[in-house]
Design a protein around this motif. Structure first.
Motif, PDB file in Angstrom:
ATOM      1  N   LEU A  56       0.835  -1.207   0.000  1.00  0.00           N
ATOM      2  CA  LEU A  56       0.000   0.000   0.000  1.00  0.00           C
ATOM      3  C   LEU A  56       0.868   1.255   0.000  1.00  0.00           C
ATOM      4  N   LEU A  57       1.899   1.273   0.808  1.00  0.00           N
ATOM      5  CA  LEU A  57       2.800   2.430   0.855  1.00  0.00           C
ATOM      6  C   LEU A  57       3.533   2.624  -0.472  1.00  0.00           C
ATOM      7  N   GLY A  58       4.034   1.535  -1.038  1.00  0.00           N
ATOM      8  CA  GLY A  58       4.752   1.628  -2.316  1.00  0.00           C
ATOM      9  C   GLY A  58       3.851   2.051  -3.464  1.00  0.00           C
ATOM     10  N   VAL A  59       2.672   1.452  -3.536  1.00  0.00           N
ATOM     11  CA  VAL A  59       1.739   1.794  -4.605  1.00  0.00           C
ATOM     12  C   VAL A  59       1.224   3.217  -4.410  1.00  0.00           C
ATOM     13  N   GLY A  60       1.069   3.642  -3.165  1.00  0.00           N
ATOM     14  CA  GLY A  60       0.659   5.023  -2.899  1.00  0.00           C
ATOM     15  C   GLY A  60       1.653   6.026  -3.467  1.00  0.00           C
TER      16      GLY A  60
END
Length: 142
Positions: A56-60
């Motif tokens: 989630l953090l990376g895709v964000g």
């Protein structure tokens, strides 16, 4: 694929392609939010020791890159159209295939879904063309 094609394009075409890429990544982000929120119910330890929160953090961060590049590559309506179309489609596809969500198949539900899709696409088409109509109506001498 959209990002690759956008590298070879300019102006509104580039903005549209990057907007489509951003929409796809945002749809993926929606799925990761669902996965992460399901883990939160199991406690903070379960959330921090499983992969969805980190994805989630990376895709964000990827969302920020694609969206900002789309917005600065061309006119806002060109970028926004791709985002507005591809985000819900990607979210629905991931929901159906990854989370085994079921779409209602009753006649009334299908009618409502088709009417909603027509309304959304009509709104996107109106917004996409609104900037060019604005430019035509503004007097450059004033």
């Amino acid at each position: 694929l959209c990002s690759w094609a956008a590298q070879r394009s300019t102006g509104d075409r580039r903005a549209s392609l990057l907007g489509a890429a951003a929409g796809i990544v945002i749809g993926t982000l929606d799925a990761l939010i669902k996965s992460s929120s399901d883990l939160i119910a199991d406690g903070i330890r379960a959330t921090l020791t499983d992969w969805p929160i980190y994805a989630l953090l990376g895709v964000g961060m990827l969302v920020l890159v694609f969206e900002q590049n789309a917005l600065r590559s061309g006119r806002l309506p060109a970028a926004q159209a791709g985002i507005s179309i591809f985000e819900p489609v990607t979210g629905i596809l991931i929901g159906v295939f990854a989370f085994h969500d079921h779409l209602s198949t009753s006649a009334v539900a299908i009618l409502v879904e088709v009417l909603a899709a027509i309304a959304i696409l009509t709104g996107i088409a109106m917004v996409s063309g609104s900037n060019s109509r604005w430019e035509e109506s503004v007097d450059p001498e004033s």
